[in-house]
Design a protein around this motif. Structure first.
Motif, PDB file in Angstrom:
ATOM      1  N   LEU A  77      -1.772   1.098  -4.566  1.00 39.10           N
ATOM      2  CA  LEU A  77      -0.714   0.127  -4.346  1.00 39.10           C
ATOM      3  C   LEU A  77       0.510   0.575  -5.136  1.00 39.10           C
ATOM      4  CD1 LEU A  77      -2.848  -3.108  -4.819  1.00 39.10           C
ATOM      5  CD2 LEU A  77      -2.094  -2.089  -2.650  1.00 39.10           C
ATOM      6  N   ARG A  87      -7.873   2.960  -2.844  1.00 41.52           N
ATOM      7  CA  ARG A  87      -6.621   2.298  -2.472  1.00 41.52           C
ATOM      8  C   ARG A  87      -5.575   2.613  -3.537  1.00 41.52           C
ATOM      9  NH1 ARG A  87      -4.843   0.134   2.172  1.00 41.52           N
ATOM     10  NH2 ARG A  87      -4.067  -1.957   1.980  1.00 41.52           N
ATOM     11  N   PRO A 129       0.844  -1.204   0.000  1.00 35.71           N
ATOM     12  CA  PRO A 129       0.000   0.000   0.000  1.00 35.71           C
ATOM     13  C   PRO A 129       0.879   1.254   0.000  1.00 35.71           C
ATOM     14  CG  PRO A 129      -0.683  -1.543   1.715  1.00 35.71           C
ATOM     15  CD  PRO A 129       0.634  -2.032   1.182  1.00 35.71           C
TER      16      PRO A 129
END
Length: 181
Positions: free
Chosen positions: A64, A62, A15
């Protein structure tokens, strides 16, 4: 305890953290230069939309990243109640090193863990490292995108992306059909 998303081939995906976010707009801009000479793109017809801003990255569902500092990233959002791969970028110096596949695999893993039944994306149909690449990851073309995904495709056309080359929406099933969607 949830494990950090990662992938094989020696590419570590994690992350994004506070140190990564300020680097991502420039990484996206560098990655976008790969499209200029790509087959299936008429770069002279239009320009890509501006890269995501720092606040947009921070607000994403999110993000990554691969590498420290990041050499690639996957920005994930939610569309139609499902996971959506909004942007996949790899620095040109890292192209062909497996970052894209590792990031897609980690994004799919994250989406499954979140309970999403599918993941969608929009991309250029004729660029080898776009639709054909995503097809190799299990994505299939959505012939007639509806709802928010359809609205996103209309927005992309309004931005001029379709003038650069044929665009498609794609989807991959993450859970068995009986599990949802």
């Amino acid at each position: 305890m949830k494990r950090e998303p990662s992938s094989g081939r020696g590419v570590h995906v994690r992350p994004a953290d506070a140190r990564d976010y300020p680097l991502l707009p420039a990484l996206e801009a560098a990655s976008d230069t790969l499209l200029a000479a790509a087959p299936g793109v008429r770069a002279s017809q239009a320009a890509l939309p501006p890269v995501a801003t720092l606040p947009e990255f921070i607000a994403a569902r999110r993000v990554l990243v691969a590498g420290r500092p990041p050499a690639g990233f996957a920005r994930l959002e939610e569309i139609d109640g499902q996971a959506h791969l909004e942007q996949l970028s790899a620095h040109p110096d890292a192209a062909g090193a497996g970052l894209g596949r590792a990031l897609v695999e980690a994004a799919l893993e994250w989406a499954r863990e979140q309970g999403y039944a599918t993941m969608t994306l929009c991309t250029f149909a004729g660029v080898p490292f776009n639709a054909p690449f995503y097809a190799s990851c299990g994505f299939e073309v959505v012939q007639d995108p509806q709802a928010e995904l359809g609205a996103l495709r209309q927005h992309e056309a309004a931005l001029g992306l379709d003038a650069m080359g044929k665009r498609v929406a794609m989807r991959v099933r993450l859970l068995p059909a009986s599990a949802g969607e």
